[in-house]
Design a protein around this motif. Structure first.
Motif, PDB file in Angstrom:
ATOM      1  N   LYS A 165       0.830  -1.208   0.000  1.00 41.61           N
ATOM      2  CA  LYS A 165       0.000   0.000   0.000  1.00 41.61           C
ATOM      3  C   LYS A 165       0.864   1.257   0.000  1.00 41.61           C
ATOM      4  O   LYS A 165       0.632   2.187  -0.787  1.00 41.61           O
ATOM      5  N   TYR A 166       1.885   1.291   0.851  1.00 42.92           N
ATOM      6  CA  TYR A 166       2.729   2.488   0.943  1.00 42.92           C
ATOM      7  C   TYR A 166       3.621   2.642  -0.284  1.00 42.92           C
ATOM      8  O   TYR A 166       3.937   3.775  -0.683  1.00 42.92           O
ATOM      9  N   GLU A 209      -0.595   5.099  11.279  1.00 46.23           N
ATOM     10  CA  GLU A 209      -1.544   4.056  10.878  1.00 46.23           C
ATOM     11  C   GLU A 209      -1.200   2.698  11.478  1.00 46.23           C
ATOM     12  O   GLU A 209      -2.093   1.966  11.907  1.00 46.23           O
ATOM     13  N   VAL A 210       0.072   2.346  11.500  1.00 52.00           N
ATOM     14  CA  VAL A 210       0.455   1.023  12.001  1.00 52.00           C
ATOM     15  C   VAL A 210       0.235   0.926  13.510  1.00 52.00           C
ATOM     16  O   VAL A 210      -0.287  -0.079  14.005  1.00 52.00           O
ATOM     17  N   LEU A 211       0.609   1.955  14.244  1.00 50.63           N
ATOM     18  CA  LEU A 211       0.463   1.902  15.703  1.00 50.63           C
ATOM     19  C   LEU A 211      -1.000   1.871  16.140  1.00 50.63           C
ATOM     20  O   LEU A 211      -1.311   1.409  17.242  1.00 50.63           O
ATOM     21  N   PHE A 221     -11.191   8.532   9.504  1.00 49.68           N
ATOM     22  CA  PHE A 221     -12.131   8.660   8.396  1.00 49.68           C
ATOM     23  C   PHE A 221     -11.721   7.844   7.164  1.00 49.68           C
ATOM     24  O   PHE A 221     -11.292   8.398   6.148  1.00 49.68           O
ATOM     25  N   PRO A 222     -11.834   6.515   7.240  1.00 45.68           N
ATOM     26  CA  PRO A 222     -11.484   5.671   6.092  1.00 45.68           C
ATOM     27  C   PRO A 222     -12.396   5.932   4.903  1.00 45.68           C
ATOM     28  O   PRO A 222     -13.603   6.125   5.057  1.00 45.68           O
ATOM     29  N   ILE A 231      -7.621   3.145   3.547  1.00 44.93           N
ATOM     30  CA  ILE A 231      -6.939   4.378   3.146  1.00 44.93           C
ATOM     31  C   ILE A 231      -7.775   5.509   3.731  1.00 44.93           C
ATOM     32  O   ILE A 231      -8.960   5.626   3.441  1.00 44.93           O
ATOM     33  N   ASN A 232      -7.161   6.319   4.587  1.00 45.90           N
ATOM     34  CA  ASN A 232      -7.894   7.270   5.417  1.00 45.90           C
ATOM     35  C   ASN A 232      -7.707   8.711   4.963  1.00 45.90           C
ATOM     36  O   ASN A 232      -6.620   9.094   4.497  1.00 45.90           O
TER      37      ASN A 232
END
Length: 266
Positions: A165-166, A209-211, A221-222, A231-232
């Motif tokens: 994704k990243y 995002e990971v934490l 707000f996805p 994806i927010n």
């Protein structure tokens, strides 16, 4: 990249005015920074999630208290034992009457589920699964055990999907940033600088995002789903803001340098 360098690099990523420091870094080094940050963010996330995982049986037991009635019924029969896989069975399903455990790695019978542990074989009474409300605590432990056994596969899947994704996010944002810089700022900034700054601006987003993966992330707000991961809007806005400030700051410095070279000297 040593520990000290990595820590400073992560801290500097929260200040877009310092992005010019990494604008000329080799792309390979920036990808290594992203990969290392993602790995240690996942490690920290797992540590943060341990208390929630440890309290999972009590949480499930409390959830079961909200049910007035919950039973699983059914009569399943097999013509012959089923081995999964057939050549080296990890699980044997045998619903014949009087079937006993004979050292199988996992065995499912009419009354029990047997499985091996490093210490000794264990068995679970299937009544605990068929009538969860009568065996709240035992059923909660069973669900927790299943989740723990499934967790390594989930983490591996999450890591690689998040990394993909990243990577795609970086490619798309770098392309958009290049087009906008060429059209709006009429700049000839090198592509490497743009990619490096977009990558650096992703570091805080990755950490955020990971934490927060183990928790409710509705406040981010996805808007889109990427193979089970959101994806927010907040993440996109944060990345866009950091990247814009970093690129504009670098463009100003480039123009000042060009202006200084053009000034006549007496």
């Amino acid at each position: 990249m040593h520990w000290k360098e990595w820590i400073y690099a992560v801290l500097y990523s929260f200040n877009p005015l310092l992005y010019k420091k990494v604008s000329d870094a080799p792309p390979k080094e920036m990808l290594h920074l992203m990969r290392k940050t993602l790995f240690w963010s996942f490690t920290a996330m797992i540590l943060i999630a341990i208390p929630s995982l440890a309290s999972m049986p009590w949480t499930l037991q409390k959830t079961l208290d909200d049910f007035d009635s919950l039973k699983f019924t059914g009569d399943v029969t097999t013509a012959q034992p089923i081995a999964i896989p057939a050549d080296d069975p990890q699980l044997v399903i045998d619903f014949s009457d009087g079937k006993v455990y004979e050292g199988e790695r996992m065995l499912l019978t009419k009354g029990y589920f047997y499985f091996q542990t490093p210490i000794s074989p264990k068995k679970i009474n299937l009544n605990m699964i068929k009538d969860p409300l009568s065996y709240r605590w035992e059923f909660s432990l069973i669900l927790t055990l299943i989740f723990v056994l499934w967790l390594p596969s989930l983490l591996i899947y999450a890591y690689f999907v998040t990394a993909l994704k990243y990577f795609l996010w970086l490619a798309l944002s770098s392309l958009i940033a290049t087009v906008l810089i060429r059209l709006i700022l009429l700049s000839k900034m090198k592509m490497r600088k743009i990619v490096n700054i977009c990558a650096y601006a992703l570091i805080p987003v990755m950490i955020l995002e990971v934490l927060t993966l183990p928790f409710n992330t509705g406040w981010l707000f996805p808007i889109l789903d990427f193979f089970g991961f959101s994806i927010n809007i907040v993440s996109v806005l944060l990345h866009a803001t950091l990247a814009c400030f970093g690129l504009i700051s670098l463009e100003k410095e480039i123009r000042f340098e060009v202006h200084d070279r053009r000034e006549p000297r007496y």
